[in-house]
Design a protein around this motif. Structure first.
Motif, mmCIF file in Angstrom:
data_model
loop_
_atom_site.group_PDB
_atom_site.id
_atom_site.type_symbol
_atom_site.label_atom_id
_atom_site.label_comp_id
_atom_site.label_asym_id
_atom_site.label_seq_id
_atom_site.Cartn_x
_atom_site.Cartn_y
_atom_site.Cartn_z
ATOM 1 N N LEU A 83 -3.168 68.531 32.259
ATOM 2 C CA LEU A 83 -2.757 67.745 33.427
ATOM 3 C C LEU A 83 -1.271 67.939 33.706
ATOM 4 N N ARG A 84 -0.952 68.131 34.994
ATOM 5 C CA ARG A 84 0.428 68.362 35.411
ATOM 6 C C ARG A 84 0.781 67.447 36.581
ATOM 7 N N VAL A 144 -4.198 61.357 38.568
ATOM 8 C CA VAL A 144 -4.991 62.535 38.909
ATOM 9 C C VAL A 144 -6.430 62.105 39.188
ATOM 10 N N THR A 161 -1.209 68.407 39.594
ATOM 11 C CA THR A 161 -2.656 68.477 39.472
ATOM 12 C C THR A 161 -3.290 67.544 40.495
ATOM 13 N N LEU A 194 -10.575 62.510 39.542
ATOM 14 C CA LEU A 194 -11.603 63.197 38.759
ATOM 15 C C LEU A 194 -12.931 63.182 39.504
ATOM 16 N N ARG A 234 -2.484 59.114 34.869
ATOM 17 C CA ARG A 234 -1.478 60.059 35.354
ATOM 18 C C ARG A 234 -1.583 60.289 36.858
ATOM 19 N N ALA A 260 -6.826 60.876 33.072
ATOM 20 C CA ALA A 260 -6.432 61.392 34.384
ATOM 21 C C ALA A 260 -5.929 60.270 35.282
ATOM 22 N N VAL A 320 -9.354 66.948 38.621
ATOM 23 C CA VAL A 320 -10.136 67.459 37.500
ATOM 24 C C VAL A 320 -11.593 67.425 37.956
ATOM 25 N N VAL A 323 -8.080 71.379 37.408
ATOM 26 C CA VAL A 323 -8.574 71.558 36.043
ATOM 27 C C VAL A 323 -10.093 71.532 36.078
ATOM 28 N N VAL A 328 -6.424 66.790 28.604
ATOM 29 C CA VAL A 328 -5.234 65.970 28.859
ATOM 30 C C VAL A 328 -3.985 66.842 28.897
#
Length: 379
Positions: free
Chosen positions: A138-139, A172, A142, A174, A170, A167, A145, A95, A135
């Motif tokens: 986000l998968r 993820v 992912t 950054l 979840r 993030a 970011v 992302v 937000v």
């Protein structure tokens, strides 16, 4: 051509701080050792690199072992993006934002060419992403970011901390490209909640050709360059000792002065805006009125192109965000992404102030730019 025009292009590069030059000189002359060498010359160089690493870490509120020296922001961004993707091959999604620097957009486009997927977040009319859209992007696959902290053209600050919090919840990672904000604003890796952060020396008084990447302990990242085990195996290549020393000193100076200098420059920037607005009817601000760097003023002059205006104002050294190809000028994609018509965006000029900027500079620059605009507008 004025021999010494007023310099309002600090977002392109800042002049070297005197303290930085003084600190670097011994490492360009007598302290010439390779930090990897075991003898006294090597130990001296290694001690200087270690001290600089600690100074960068203190400025960011990080641990010294979380800082890795690189050649520039482009390398740091590539190492963050490509290094994380290489370490997480099962996660193919990234992302980012449409207004990122090419040092971010190009690695992301490469990811797309390799079969990965990238979500390109739009910005609103003031140049900021919407946290809700970030937000929603986000998968489960992912990996990262990557969002710049402050835009290089408009100075607009993105809501990094809010996105990082979501993030992290979840799982993820950054990364933020803080090339423009470190040294101009207080920047804390814990306050932002980031896993990776890019530092660029020449934006705040260190030399060109040196930067750093913050990597939070435990963050999966693989080297992009292959070679020996420098920088704890993440960035091979003999360290640029003198420039690293300069970066450390610039960080030390910033730690002491960043808040007072930001307040001073913000006052000058706002005075420049008011003086220009009083003399140029229809002048418009590009970007958020508050959430932006204290030194950056990006404005649209009506009825003229920014490049023509700066050509007509040799008293001022500044830049536009436009590009010229084969003699044809095109509008900045950063400005048009905010919904500004290309014809209007062509009038944009970036005026970025710094430590050397004085109040008389602001007065003279405003007068010169306004006078040039009037001449051009009259045709």
């Amino acid at each position: 051509m004025h021999e010494h025009p007023i310099y309002l292009d600090h977002n392109a590069t800042a002049p070297l701080l005197p303290e930085v030059v003084d600190a670097m000189v011994p490492y360009l002359r007598e302290h010439f050792g390779n930090p990897s060498s075991a003898h006294v010359y090597g130990r001296q160089a290694k001690a200087a690199v270690d001290q600089a690493r600690a100074r960068v870490a203190v400025l960011l509120g990080a641990a010294a072992e979380e800082l890795f020296f690189v050649a520039h922001g482009t390398e740091a961004n590539n190492l963050a993006i490509r290094g994380v993707l290489a370490a997480l091959p099962e996660k193919r999604h990234v992302v980012t934002c449409v207004t990122e620097h090419p040092a971010t957009t190009e690695p992301c486009r490469q990811r797309e060419k390799q079969g990965g997927q990238v979500t390109w977040l739009p910005v609103d009319g003031e140049g900021r992403i919407r946290v809700s859209e970030a937000v929603a992007a986000l998968r489960s696959d992912t990996a990262l970011v990557t969002l710049m902290h402050a835009n290089n053209e408009t100075g607009v600050l993105q809501p990094i901390a809010e996105v990082a919090r979501e993030a992290r919840a979840r799982g993820v990672l950054l990364h933020t490209d803080a090339a423009q904000s470190v040294g101009k604003l207080p920047v804390s890796v814990e306050g932002l909640g980031v896993d990776l952060l890019t530092v660029v020396g020449h934006k705040f008084g260190a030399p060109k050709g040196v930067g750093a990447l913050y990597v939070r302990k435990g963050t999966p990242v693989r080297p992009v360059l292959l070679g020996a085990g420098h920088e704890r195996g993440l960035r091979p290549g003999t360290e640029n000792v003198a420039s690293i020393v300069g970066l450390g000193v610039a960080c030390e100076v910033a730690l002491r002065t960043v808040e007072t200098e930001a307040a001073r420059v913000r006052g000058l920037r706002d005075e420049l805006w008011e003086r220009l607005r009083a003399r140029v009817p229809g002048l418009a601000l590009n970007g958020h009125p508050v959430e932006r760097l204290p030194n950056t003023l990006n404005v649209r002059f009506p009825g003229v192109s920014g490049s023509a205006l700066l050509t007509a104002t040799p008293e001022v050294a500044a830049s536009t965000g436009s590009a010229c190809h084969a003699g044809e000028e095109s509008a900045s994609s950063i400005i048009t992404a905010m919904g500004v018509e290309p014809s209007a965006a062509l009038g944009s000029v970036r005026l970025s102030l710094g430590r050397m900027t004085t109040q008389p500079d602001v007065v003279a620059a405003a007068e010169a730019l306004a006078a040039a605009w009037k001449r051009l507008a009259r045709g």
